[in-house]
Design a protein around this motif. Structure first.
Motif, PDB file in Angstrom:
ATOM      1  N   PHE A 104      91.013  79.945  24.580  1.00 28.22           N
ATOM      2  CA  PHE A 104      92.413  80.115  24.182  1.00 28.22           C
ATOM      3  C   PHE A 104      92.748  81.599  24.370  1.00 28.22           C
ATOM      4  N   ALA A 105      93.498  81.916  25.422  1.00 27.99           N
ATOM      5  CA  ALA A 105      93.757  83.310  25.782  1.00 27.99           C
ATOM      6  C   ALA A 105      95.117  83.755  25.249  1.00 27.99           C
ATOM      7  N   PRO A 106      95.144  84.699  24.287  1.00 29.19           N
ATOM      8  CA  PRO A 106      96.430  85.220  23.806  1.00 29.19           C
ATOM      9  C   PRO A 106      97.084  86.101  24.868  1.00 29.19           C
ATOM     10  N   SER A 107      98.360  85.918  25.057  1.00 27.70           N
ATOM     11  CA  SER A 107      99.089  86.720  26.041  1.00 27.70           C
ATOM     12  C   SER A 107      99.316  88.130  25.486  1.00 27.70           C
ATOM     13  N   ASP A 108      99.792  89.033  26.353  1.00 28.63           N
ATOM     14  CA  ASP A 108     100.066  90.403  25.917  1.00 28.63           C
ATOM     15  C   ASP A 108     101.154  90.437  24.841  1.00 28.63           C
ATOM     16  N   SER A 109     102.120  89.524  24.919  1.00 30.91           N
ATOM     17  CA  SER A 109     103.168  89.494  23.902  1.00 30.91           C
ATOM     18  C   SER A 109     102.605  89.089  22.538  1.00 30.91           C
ATOM     19  N   ALA A 110     101.531  88.297  22.531  1.00 30.07           N
ATOM     20  CA  ALA A 110     100.891  87.926  21.263  1.00 30.07           C
ATOM     21  C   ALA A 110     100.329  89.163  20.570  1.00 30.07           C
ATOM     22  N   PHE A 111      99.708  90.058  21.347  1.00 26.40           N
ATOM     23  CA  PHE A 111      99.159  91.283  20.763  1.00 26.40           C
ATOM     24  C   PHE A 111     100.264  92.288  20.430  1.00 26.40           C
ATOM     25  N   SER A 112     101.363  92.276  21.187  1.00 27.29           N
ATOM     26  CA  SER A 112     102.444  93.229  20.917  1.00 27.29           C
ATOM     27  C   SER A 112     103.145  92.934  19.600  1.00 27.29           C
ATOM     28  N   ASN A 113     103.021  91.708  19.095  1.00 31.63           N
ATOM     29  CA  ASN A 113     103.637  91.360  17.810  1.00 31.63           C
ATOM     30  C   ASN A 113     102.807  91.832  16.622  1.00 31.63           C
ATOM     31  N   LEU A 114     101.582  92.330  16.869  1.00 29.39           N
ATOM     32  CA  LEU A 114     100.744  92.835  15.786  1.00 29.39           C
ATOM     33  C   LEU A 114     101.143  94.274  15.467  1.00 29.39           C
ATOM     34  N   LYS A 115     100.830  94.712  14.268  1.00 34.71           N
ATOM     35  CA  LYS A 115     101.176  96.085  13.894  1.00 34.71           C
ATOM     36  C   LYS A 115     100.347  97.081  14.695  1.00 34.71           C
ATOM     37  N   ALA A 116     100.883  98.266  14.839  1.00 38.21           N
ATOM     38  CA  ALA A 116     100.226  99.292  15.647  1.00 38.21           C
ATOM     39  C   ALA A 116      98.857  99.642  15.063  1.00 38.21           C
ATOM     40  N   GLY A 117      97.891  99.799  15.945  1.00 37.47           N
ATOM     41  CA  GLY A 117      96.546 100.169  15.512  1.00 37.47           C
ATOM     42  C   GLY A 117      95.742  99.039  14.935  1.00 37.47           C
ATOM     43  N   PHE A 118      96.221  97.812  15.114  1.00 40.61           N
ATOM     44  CA  PHE A 118      95.525  96.668  14.513  1.00 40.61           C
ATOM     45  C   PHE A 118      94.101  96.524  15.047  1.00 40.61           C
TER      46      PHE A 118
END
Length: 268
Positions: A104-118
């Motif tokens: 299950f590969a998260p897209s870049d937009s999935a990671f961009s929704n996380l807070k900075a420095g997560f």
């Protein structure tokens, strides 16, 4: 003639009275129209990454990183797999065994929704577990999601703290972890041994993102004697001195016999 004049005069009087009554009435008020309102726009929803076109199979060894790079918009997940060397382990398993793999590969937009420095805040061990939580140690085709047994086992292990459940409604595949609820938005790659599906949220296992339960208290050790309290002597069994008394009694009896013989000799 006079009768006609009277009729005409009476008609004029009626007409005059009618006109006077009509002119005395105020005109009807025009209906009040409500002021125009500006339509309220709904807040924009976070855009999800458009599903990438499915990558075609190619001859030669399977390389998970090359597949994701060719698909596009999986840059962060690729870096995470390389940092944890999980890509090397997957490629080795795919090319040297017959085991199947599902990712299950998260897209870049999935990671961009996380807070900075997560991701930087995670330890190396947590990063490895996070990647493994997105990998199933078996090939699951899109039609097999309807028959999988929950909870689904991932490479992060089994147990209530790494639970992953999959449910389907028609062609819609939903994935839940207890902290994340998302769905498969597209198929990235599939062959007879590997399937990669795009998701638009990072899957969070409970084991990383919730407090761990306290360790159980150690069980008391058995078999060790307890120490006696200071100043208290341990009871001891009385010693058997009967063996030591027997020679002493025999010695005394022999001494008395010798004395008696000497007395008898003196007075005889």
């Amino acid at each position: 003639m006079r009768q006609q004049s009277s009729s005409l005069l009476f008609s004029l009087i009626l007409f005059f009275l009618h006109c006077t009554k009509t002119s005395g009435q105020s005109p009807a008020a025009a209906p009040v129209m409500p002021p125009p309102t500006t339509p309220v726009k709904a807040p924009p929803t976070a855009p999800s990454q458009a599903p990438s076109a499915q990558v075609a199979t190619s001859p030669g060894p399977v390389d998970v990183i090359k597949i994701l790079q060719k698909a596009g918009h999986f840059t962060v997940f690729v870096r995470l797999m390389q940092a944890t060397t999980e890509d090397t382990e997957l490629n080795k398993e795919l090319n040297k065994t017959n085991n199947g793999i599902t990712i299950f590969a998260p897209s870049d937009s999935a990671f961009s929704n996380l807070k900075a420095g997560f991701l930087n805040a995670l330890s190396d061990e947590d990063k490895t577990e996070l990647v493994k939580f997105h990998v199933l140690p078996a090939l699951v085709s899109s039609s097999q999601f309807q028959t999988v047994s929950n909870p689904v086992r991932t490479q992060a292990g089994t147990g209530p703290r790494v639970t992953l459940n999959v449910t389907t409604t028609g062609n819609f595949v939903n994935i839940t972890t207890g902290l994340t609820n998302t769905s498969i938005s597209g198929t990235v790659y599939t062959d007879s041994q590997l399937a990669i599906y795009q998701i638009d949220k990072v899957l969070f296992p409970l084991d990383i993102f919730t407090p761990k339960p306290p360790a159980p208290a150690p069980a008391p050790e058995l078999g060790k004697p307890r120490k006696a309290a200071p100043g208290v002597e341990s009871p001891t069994a009385p010693k058997d001195i009967s063996g030591a008394l027997t020679p002493l009694i025999l010695h005394n009896n022999a001494l008395l016999l010798a004395v008696s013989c000497m007395v008898a000799a003196i007075f005889s």
